[in-house]
Enzyme design. Structure first.
Site, PDB file in Angstrom:
ATOM      1  N   TYR A  99     -48.934  50.499 -30.639  1.00  0.00           N
ATOM      2  CA  TYR A  99     -49.073  51.939 -30.391  1.00  0.00           C
ATOM      3  C   TYR A  99     -50.539  52.363 -30.487  1.00  0.00           C
ATOM      4  O   TYR A  99     -51.018  53.171 -29.692  1.00  0.00           O
ATOM      5  CB  TYR A  99     -48.231  52.728 -31.393  1.00  0.00           C
ATOM      6  CG  TYR A  99     -48.492  54.215 -31.370  1.00  0.00           C
ATOM      7  CD1 TYR A  99     -47.990  55.016 -30.348  1.00  0.00           C
ATOM      8  CD2 TYR A  99     -49.249  54.819 -32.366  1.00  0.00           C
ATOM      9  CE1 TYR A  99     -48.233  56.380 -30.317  1.00  0.00           C
ATOM     10  CE2 TYR A  99     -49.505  56.187 -32.345  1.00  0.00           C
ATOM     11  CZ  TYR A  99     -49.000  56.958 -31.317  1.00  0.00           C
ATOM     12  OH  TYR A  99     -49.255  58.303 -31.292  1.00  0.00           O
ATOM     13  N   GLU A 100     -51.263  51.803 -31.450  1.00  0.00           N
ATOM     14  CA  GLU A 100     -52.670  52.155 -31.665  1.00  0.00           C
ATOM     15  C   GLU A 100     -53.616  51.361 -30.761  1.00  0.00           C
ATOM     16  O   GLU A 100     -54.833  51.471 -30.906  1.00  0.00           O
ATOM     17  CB  GLU A 100     -53.047  51.935 -33.134  1.00  0.00           C
ATOM     18  CG  GLU A 100     -52.354  52.903 -34.062  1.00  0.00           C
ATOM     19  CD  GLU A 100     -52.698  52.683 -35.523  1.00  0.00           C
ATOM     20  OE1 GLU A 100     -53.141  51.565 -35.898  1.00  0.00           O
ATOM     21  OE2 GLU A 100     -52.506  53.631 -36.309  1.00  0.00           O
ATOM     22  N   GLU A 138     -51.328  53.389 -46.141  1.00  0.00           N
ATOM     23  CA  GLU A 138     -52.010  52.536 -45.166  1.00  0.00           C
ATOM     24  C   GLU A 138     -51.376  52.683 -43.780  1.00  0.00           C
ATOM     25  O   GLU A 138     -52.090  52.813 -42.790  1.00  0.00           O
ATOM     26  CB  GLU A 138     -51.960  51.077 -45.622  1.00  0.00           C
ATOM     27  CG  GLU A 138     -52.576  50.092 -44.653  1.00  0.00           C
ATOM     28  CD  GLU A 138     -54.083  50.245 -44.503  1.00  0.00           C
ATOM     29  OE1 GLU A 138     -54.607  49.848 -43.440  1.00  0.00           O
ATOM     30  OE2 GLU A 138     -54.743  50.750 -45.433  1.00  0.00           O
ATOM     31  N   GLY A 147     -39.310  62.630 -33.382  1.00  0.00           N
ATOM     32  CA  GLY A 147     -38.865  63.985 -33.071  1.00  0.00           C
ATOM     33  C   GLY A 147     -37.562  64.363 -33.754  1.00  0.00           C
ATOM     34  O   GLY A 147     -36.980  65.404 -33.452  1.00  0.00           O
ATOM     35  N   GLY A 187     -37.326  64.322 -37.239  1.00  0.00           N
ATOM     36  CA  GLY A 187     -37.637  64.677 -38.617  1.00  0.00           C
ATOM     37  C   GLY A 187     -37.805  63.504 -39.559  1.00  0.00           C
ATOM     38  O   GLY A 187     -37.974  63.703 -40.768  1.00  0.00           O
ATOM     39  N   ILE A 188     -37.800  62.287 -39.031  1.00  0.00           N
ATOM     40  CA  ILE A 188     -37.888  61.102 -39.891  1.00  0.00           C
ATOM     41  C   ILE A 188     -39.279  60.973 -40.508  1.00  0.00           C
ATOM     42  O   ILE A 188     -39.419  60.720 -41.704  1.00  0.00           O
ATOM     43  CB  ILE A 188     -37.482  59.835 -39.119  1.00  0.00           C
ATOM     44  CG1 ILE A 188     -35.998  59.941 -38.748  1.00  0.00           C
ATOM     45  CG2 ILE A 188     -37.757  58.576 -39.939  1.00  0.00           C
ATOM     46  CD1 ILE A 188     -35.508  58.900 -37.776  1.00  0.00           C
ATOM     47  N   GLY A 189     -40.323  61.163 -39.713  1.00  0.00           N
ATOM     48  CA  GLY A 189     -41.676  61.088 -40.241  1.00  0.00           C
ATOM     49  C   GLY A 189     -41.906  62.122 -41.337  1.00  0.00           C
ATOM     50  O   GLY A 189     -42.470  61.817 -42.392  1.00  0.00           O
ATOM     51  N   ASN A 200     -55.682  60.358 -31.998  1.00  0.00           N
ATOM     52  CA  ASN A 200     -54.235  60.499 -32.164  1.00  0.00           C
ATOM     53  C   ASN A 200     -53.856  61.959 -32.463  1.00  0.00           C
ATOM     54  O   ASN A 200     -53.420  62.295 -33.561  1.00  0.00           O
ATOM     55  CB  ASN A 200     -53.759  59.558 -33.279  1.00  0.00           C
ATOM     56  CG  ASN A 200     -52.261  59.402 -33.299  1.00  0.00           C
ATOM     57  OD1 ASN A 200     -51.529  60.166 -32.676  1.00  0.00           O
ATOM     58  ND2 ASN A 200     -51.804  58.417 -34.037  1.00  0.00           N
ATOM     59  N   TYR A 215     -49.713  66.127 -39.122  1.00  0.00           N
ATOM     60  CA  TYR A 215     -50.228  66.165 -40.497  1.00  0.00           C
ATOM     61  C   TYR A 215     -50.647  67.571 -40.894  1.00  0.00           C
ATOM     62  O   TYR A 215     -50.361  68.037 -41.994  1.00  0.00           O
ATOM     63  CB  TYR A 215     -51.416  65.208 -40.662  1.00  0.00           C
ATOM     64  CG  TYR A 215     -51.098  63.766 -40.354  1.00  0.00           C
ATOM     65  CD1 TYR A 215     -49.850  63.211 -40.655  1.00  0.00           C
ATOM     66  CD2 TYR A 215     -52.040  62.943 -39.765  1.00  0.00           C
ATOM     67  CE1 TYR A 215     -49.566  61.889 -40.377  1.00  0.00           C
ATOM     68  CE2 TYR A 215     -51.767  61.615 -39.487  1.00  0.00           C
ATOM     69  CZ  TYR A 215     -50.528  61.096 -39.791  1.00  0.00           C
ATOM     70  OH  TYR A 215     -50.253  59.785 -39.514  1.00  0.00           O
TER      71      TYR A 215
END
Length: 158
Positions: free
Chosen positions: A26-27, A83, A93, A95-97, A124, A131
């Site tokens: 992803y990064e 980390e 999308g 709500g898990i994060g 990002n 955040y």
């Protein structure tokens, strides 16, 4: 969807590496991953230098957070440094994060930590917005420095 959490066990080492590689992809940094199952087993479970928390949706691991303790001399107490946090794309999308951050916040509070910190890549924007929506502040006045690889070996020799 029932969301639960569990700490990783040694038998989860292949799954941890799978999540690390998915995050690196992803990064756009997959070519930088040199971690192996053997290294992860040693550092996470034998030496206990970091912890992994899984988020499970209906019993299936759909997200992970790898974290460890750091220390603030100004606060006089430990903190948690996050980390990596990654949620599989098909579960974003939902709500898990956010739930994972709430869980990490609860862990930090239970352990008496003074803060929860992490880095985010400048490009990002979706993560930066996420955040900030939780009240996180960027530490723009700080610059991250790193010595690694051969330069670390050279430093150790001087």
């Amino acid at each position: 969807m029932e969301l639960t959490f569990r700490y990783a066990e040694e038998s989860d080492t292949p799954l941890i590496l799978e999540f690390i590689k998915a995050l690196a992809e992803y990064e756009k940094m997959l070519d930088e991953v040199v971690a192996t199952e053997e290294l992860l087993k040693n550092w996470l479970f034998d030496q206990k230098k970091a912890e992994v928390l899984f988020a499970l949706a209906d019993g299936k691991e759909v997200g992970f957070a790898l974290f460890f303790h750091n220390f603030s001399t100004f606060l006089g107490r430990a903190g948690i440094y996050l980390e990596d946090l990654f949620v599989r794309p098909e579960y974003r999308g939902k709500g898990i994060g956010k739930a994972m951050f709430h869980k990490l916040g609860a862990i930090a509070r239970e352990r008496g930590c003074g803060r929860l910190e992490w880095w985010c890549l400048d490009w990002n924007q979706p993560s930066i917005d996420f955040y900030r929506s939780m009240g996180a502040e960027s530490m723009d006045e700080w610059t991250v420095y790193r010595i690694a690889g051969q330069k670390l070996n050279d430093l150790a020799e001087t």
